[in-house]
Design a protein around this motif. Structure first.
Motif, short mmCIF file in Angstrom:
data_model
loop_
_atom_site.label_atom_id
_atom_site.label_comp_id
_atom_site.label_asym_id
_atom_site.label_seq_id
_atom_site.Cartn_x
_atom_site.Cartn_y
_atom_site.Cartn_z
N ILE A 224 -4.99 -11.33 -4.28
CA ILE A 224 -6.05 -10.51 -4.85
C ILE A 224 -5.71 -9.06 -4.52
O ILE A 224 -5.41 -8.74 -3.37
N VAL A 225 -5.74 -8.19 -5.52
CA VAL A 225 -5.41 -6.79 -5.29
C VAL A 225 -6.49 -5.88 -5.87
O VAL A 225 -7.22 -6.26 -6.78
N LYS A 226 -6.56 -4.71 -5.27
CA LYS A 226 -7.41 -3.64 -5.81
C LYS A 226 -6.48 -2.55 -6.31
O LYS A 226 -5.64 -2.05 -5.57
N THR A 227 -6.60 -2.19 -7.57
CA THR A 227 -5.68 -1.24 -8.16
C THR A 227 -6.37 -0.44 -9.26
O THR A 227 -7.45 -0.81 -9.72
N LYS A 228 -5.77 0.66 -9.66
CA LYS A 228 -6.32 1.46 -10.74
C LYS A 228 -6.13 0.75 -12.08
O LYS A 228 -5.19 -0.01 -12.27
N ALA A 229 -7.01 1.04 -13.00
CA ALA A 229 -6.91 0.44 -14.33
C ALA A 229 -5.73 1.03 -15.09
O ALA A 229 -5.52 2.24 -15.06
N LEU B 24 0.82 -1.20 0.00
CA LEU B 24 0.00 0.00 0.00
C LEU B 24 0.86 1.26 0.00
O LEU B 24 0.54 2.24 -0.66
N VAL B 25 1.97 1.22 0.73
CA VAL B 25 2.87 2.37 0.80
C VAL B 25 3.46 2.68 -0.58
O VAL B 25 3.70 3.84 -0.92
N SER B 26 3.66 1.63 -1.38
CA SER B 26 4.25 1.83 -2.70
C SER B 26 3.36 2.67 -3.60
O SER B 26 3.80 3.23 -4.60
N GLY B 27 2.06 2.77 -3.26
CA GLY B 27 1.14 3.62 -4.01
C GLY B 27 0.55 2.99 -5.24
O GLY B 27 -0.29 3.59 -5.91
N LYS B 28 0.95 1.77 -5.57
CA LYS B 28 0.45 1.12 -6.78
C LYS B 28 -0.80 0.29 -6.52
O LYS B 28 -1.52 -0.06 -7.45
N THR C 9 1.08 -14.05 -6.93
CA THR C 9 1.50 -12.80 -6.28
C THR C 9 2.46 -12.00 -7.15
O THR C 9 2.30 -10.79 -7.33
N THR C 10 3.46 -12.67 -7.72
CA THR C 10 4.45 -11.95 -8.54
C THR C 10 3.81 -11.32 -9.77
O THR C 10 4.22 -10.24 -10.21
N LYS C 11 2.79 -11.98 -10.31
CA LYS C 11 2.15 -11.47 -11.52
C LYS C 11 1.23 -10.29 -11.23
O LYS C 11 1.18 -9.33 -12.00
N VAL C 12 0.50 -10.35 -10.11
CA VAL C 12 -0.35 -9.20 -9.80
C VAL C 12 0.50 -8.00 -9.39
O VAL C 12 0.13 -6.85 -9.63
N GLU C 13 1.65 -8.27 -8.77
CA GLU C 13 2.57 -7.18 -8.44
C GLU C 13 3.08 -6.52 -9.71
O GLU C 13 3.16 -5.29 -9.80
N ALA C 14 3.44 -7.35 -10.70
CA ALA C 14 3.93 -6.80 -11.97
C ALA C 14 2.84 -6.02 -12.68
O ALA C 14 3.08 -4.96 -13.24
N PHE C 15 1.61 -6.54 -12.63
CA PHE C 15 0.49 -5.84 -13.25
C PHE C 15 0.26 -4.48 -12.61
O PHE C 15 0.11 -3.46 -13.29
N ALA C 16 0.25 -4.46 -11.26
CA ALA C 16 0.00 -3.20 -10.55
C ALA C 16 1.06 -2.16 -10.83
O ALA C 16 0.80 -0.96 -10.80
N SER C 17 2.28 -2.61 -11.09
CA SER C 17 3.36 -1.65 -11.37
C SER C 17 3.14 -0.87 -12.65
O SER C 17 3.78 0.17 -12.88
#
Length: 226
Positions: free
Chosen positions: A158-163, A141-145, A216-224
């Motif tokens: 599972i993540v909630k993120t901007k499109a 969450l701190v990362s802002g993504k 996890t690694t893939k949703v992290e990459a997506f959120a970035s």
């Protein structure tokens, strides 16, 4: 014998929560709000007294003794949460006692990986690491993504993120986010509207929030990329 018996509601579960520190108290209070019958147990009389102000069924007892748990009918509960914190010996002995009285599903809190391994071997069916999980969540969450982040034991999140910009103004099936990033868009939320389940025909608008699942690694990459 179970202190409660079965509730009238078919969705009502009986749960014993052992250990009423911050984590255990939060679990017991949340389960109570959800309508489940909860028996809270702690050895400390002061803690039991304070907990009785917010919980209906609170008992002072030594949870490391299987005979005591048997007298309380803990073996007949649907679930037991062993939320004992820093006292690793008491935590392990309580899980063992729960296993001995026949608890069908034991959830146990661990403070580190070694503790978790011992709990599993002793009889815990599920081990949770609340401090580690919260630290991981806050870091994301701190990362802002990410707007929210939940990770499960098997490396799934599972993540909630901007499109991302590449999805805006297009149907999800056209943007091919799944094939590109290896994630699944589960839901879409427009400002001021409720979440809706995503389909290949769902059109993503600028500013939409996505619920995305995957490794996890893939949703992290997506959120970035958002």
């Amino acid at each position: 014998m179970n202190l409660f018996g079965r509730g009238e509601s078919p969705t009502e579960e009986t749960v014993a929560v052992i250990g009423l520190g911050r984590f255990g108290s939060a679990v017991a209070e949340s389960l109570t709000r959800l309508g489940h019958e909860v028996l809270a147990i702690d050895e400390n009389p002061g803690i039991v007294q304070r907990a009785s102000e917010t919980l209906t069924h609170v008992v002072q007892a030594d949870s490391t003794e299987s005979q005591v748990l048997g007298q309380l009918g803990v073996g007949e509960f649907d679930h037991v949460v062993v939320a004992i914190g820093t006292d690793i010996e008491a935590s392990v002995l309580t899980v063992l006692a729960c296993e001995e009285v026949g608890v069908r599903e034991i959830w146990a809190k661990a403070i580190n990986a070694k503790h978790g391994q011992i709990l599993h071997r002793t009889g815990a069916h599920h081990v949770v690491y609340p401090e580690a999980a919260m630290g991981e969540r806050v870091a994301h969450l701190v990362s802002g993504k990410m707007l929210d982040f939940i990770e499960f034991d098997d490396g799934f999140a599972i993540v909630k993120t901007k499109a991302p910009a590449e999805a805006v103004g297009r149907k999800l099936g056209e943007s091919r986010l799944r094939s590109k990033y290896g994630v699944t868009v589960v839901g879409v939320k427009q400002s001021g509207e409720d979440f809706t389940y995503a389909t290949p025909e769902t059109v993503v608008a600028e500013g939409d929030t996505l619920i995305v699942s995957g490794a996890t690694t893939k949703v992290e990459a997506f959120a970035s990329h958002t």
